[in-house]
Motif scaffolding. Structure first.
Motif, PDB file in Angstrom:
ATOM      1  N   TYR A  74       0.819  -1.130   0.022  1.00 28.28           N
ATOM      2  CA  TYR A  74      -0.015  -0.161  -0.018  1.00 28.28           C
ATOM      3  C   TYR A  74       1.022   1.168   0.011  1.00 28.28           C
ATOM      4  O   TYR A  74       1.873   1.167   0.346  1.00 28.28           O
ATOM      5  CB  TYR A  74      -0.961   0.138   1.391  1.00 28.28           C
ATOM      6  CG  TYR A  74      -1.810  -1.229   1.418  1.00 28.28           C
ATOM      7  CD1 TYR A  74      -2.995  -1.541   0.592  1.00 28.28           C
ATOM      8  CD2 TYR A  74      -1.417  -2.261   2.027  1.00 28.28           C
ATOM      9  CE1 TYR A  74      -3.817  -2.575   0.818  1.00 28.28           C
ATOM     10  CE2 TYR A  74      -2.083  -3.554   2.116  1.00 28.28           C
ATOM     11  CZ  TYR A  74      -3.345  -3.597   1.548  1.00 28.28           C
ATOM     12  OH  TYR A  74      -4.099  -4.713   1.732  1.00 28.28           O
ATOM     13  N   GLU A 116      -1.420   4.662   3.951  1.00 28.97           N
ATOM     14  CA  GLU A 116      -2.728   3.957   3.662  1.00 28.97           C
ATOM     15  C   GLU A 116      -2.058   2.600   4.671  1.00 28.97           C
ATOM     16  O   GLU A 116      -3.002   1.861   5.250  1.00 28.97           O
ATOM     17  CB  GLU A 116      -2.893   3.572   2.208  1.00 28.97           C
ATOM     18  CG  GLU A 116      -3.998   2.608   2.268  1.00 28.97           C
ATOM     19  CD  GLU A 116      -4.417   1.987   0.625  1.00 28.97           C
ATOM     20  OE1 GLU A 116      -5.536   1.629   0.460  1.00 28.97           O
ATOM     21  OE2 GLU A 116      -3.636   2.382   0.017  1.00 28.97           O
ATOM     22  N   ILE A 176      -4.352   1.064   7.865  1.00 25.52           N
ATOM     23  CA  ILE A 176      -4.520  -0.230   7.800  1.00 25.52           C
ATOM     24  C   ILE A 176      -4.110  -1.047   9.161  1.00 25.52           C
ATOM     25  O   ILE A 176      -4.841  -1.709   9.819  1.00 25.52           O
ATOM     26  CB  ILE A 176      -4.056  -1.081   6.675  1.00 25.52           C
ATOM     27  CG1 ILE A 176      -4.829  -0.467   5.260  1.00 25.52           C
ATOM     28  CG2 ILE A 176      -4.440  -2.625   6.498  1.00 25.52           C
ATOM     29  CD1 ILE A 176      -4.436  -1.016   4.048  1.00 25.52           C
ATOM     30  N   ARG A 206      -6.287   0.012  11.778  1.00 26.09           N
ATOM     31  CA  ARG A 206      -7.476  -0.625  11.858  1.00 26.09           C
ATOM     32  C   ARG A 206      -7.649  -1.999  12.245  1.00 26.09           C
ATOM     33  O   ARG A 206      -8.485  -2.507  13.034  1.00 26.09           O
ATOM     34  CB  ARG A 206      -8.017  -0.531   9.974  1.00 26.09           C
ATOM     35  CG  ARG A 206      -9.324  -1.469   9.926  1.00 26.09           C
ATOM     36  CD  ARG A 206     -10.599  -0.684  10.568  1.00 26.09           C
ATOM     37  NE  ARG A 206     -11.922  -1.227  10.084  1.00 26.09           N
ATOM     38  CZ  ARG A 206     -12.511  -1.962  10.880  1.00 26.09           C
ATOM     39  NH1 ARG A 206     -12.376  -2.434  12.150  1.00 26.09           N
ATOM     40  NH2 ARG A 206     -13.652  -2.644  10.393  1.00 26.09           N
ATOM     41  N   LEU A 207      -6.471  -2.884  11.813  1.00 24.91           N
ATOM     42  CA  LEU A 207      -6.251  -4.130  12.200  1.00 24.91           C
ATOM     43  C   LEU A 207      -6.210  -4.264  13.665  1.00 24.91           C
ATOM     44  O   LEU A 207      -6.746  -4.962  14.299  1.00 24.91           O
ATOM     45  CB  LEU A 207      -5.216  -4.951  11.628  1.00 24.91           C
ATOM     46  CG  LEU A 207      -5.114  -4.997   9.963  1.00 24.91           C
ATOM     47  CD1 LEU A 207      -4.246  -5.578   9.346  1.00 24.91           C
ATOM     48  CD2 LEU A 207      -6.545  -5.911   9.705  1.00 24.91           C
ATOM     49  N   VAL A 248     -10.028  -5.621   5.137  1.00 31.22           N
ATOM     50  CA  VAL A 248      -9.337  -4.532   4.147  1.00 31.22           C
ATOM     51  C   VAL A 248     -10.001  -4.578   2.938  1.00 31.22           C
ATOM     52  O   VAL A 248      -9.726  -3.943   1.857  1.00 31.22           O
ATOM     53  CB  VAL A 248      -7.942  -4.344   4.273  1.00 31.22           C
ATOM     54  CG1 VAL A 248      -7.232  -3.825   5.663  1.00 31.22           C
ATOM     55  CG2 VAL A 248      -7.230  -5.725   3.562  1.00 31.22           C
TER      56      VAL A 248
END
Length: 67
Positions: free
Chosen positions: A9, A13, A17, A20-21, A63
């Motif tokens: 990515y 980004e 990610i 988010r994970l 994702v």
């Protein structure tokens, strides 16, 4: 534990990610984020997001992947 590549990515980004994970309890790290920082091209080099192989399916679903 064996790390596998979730994807490659853009630098920012990749870090989003990983966050988010982490919010979902999935450990992830980035690799290559500082590659070529000396010559100023690090924004052009994709950053790999790595997860444990046991978490790959769940991470991919989060994702939007298909693994």
């Amino acid at each position: 534990m064996s790390l596998v590549e979730l994807g490659r990515y853009a630098r920012n980004e990749a870090h989003i990610i990983v966050g988010r994970l982490a919010a979902e309890g999935i450990d992830a790290i980035t690799l290559d984020g500082n590659a070529s920082i000396a010559d100023g091209s690090y924004f052009l080099i994709p950053v790999r997001v790595m997860v444990d192989d046991d978490d790959l399916s769940a991470a991919s679903r989060l994702v939007g992947g298909a693994a």
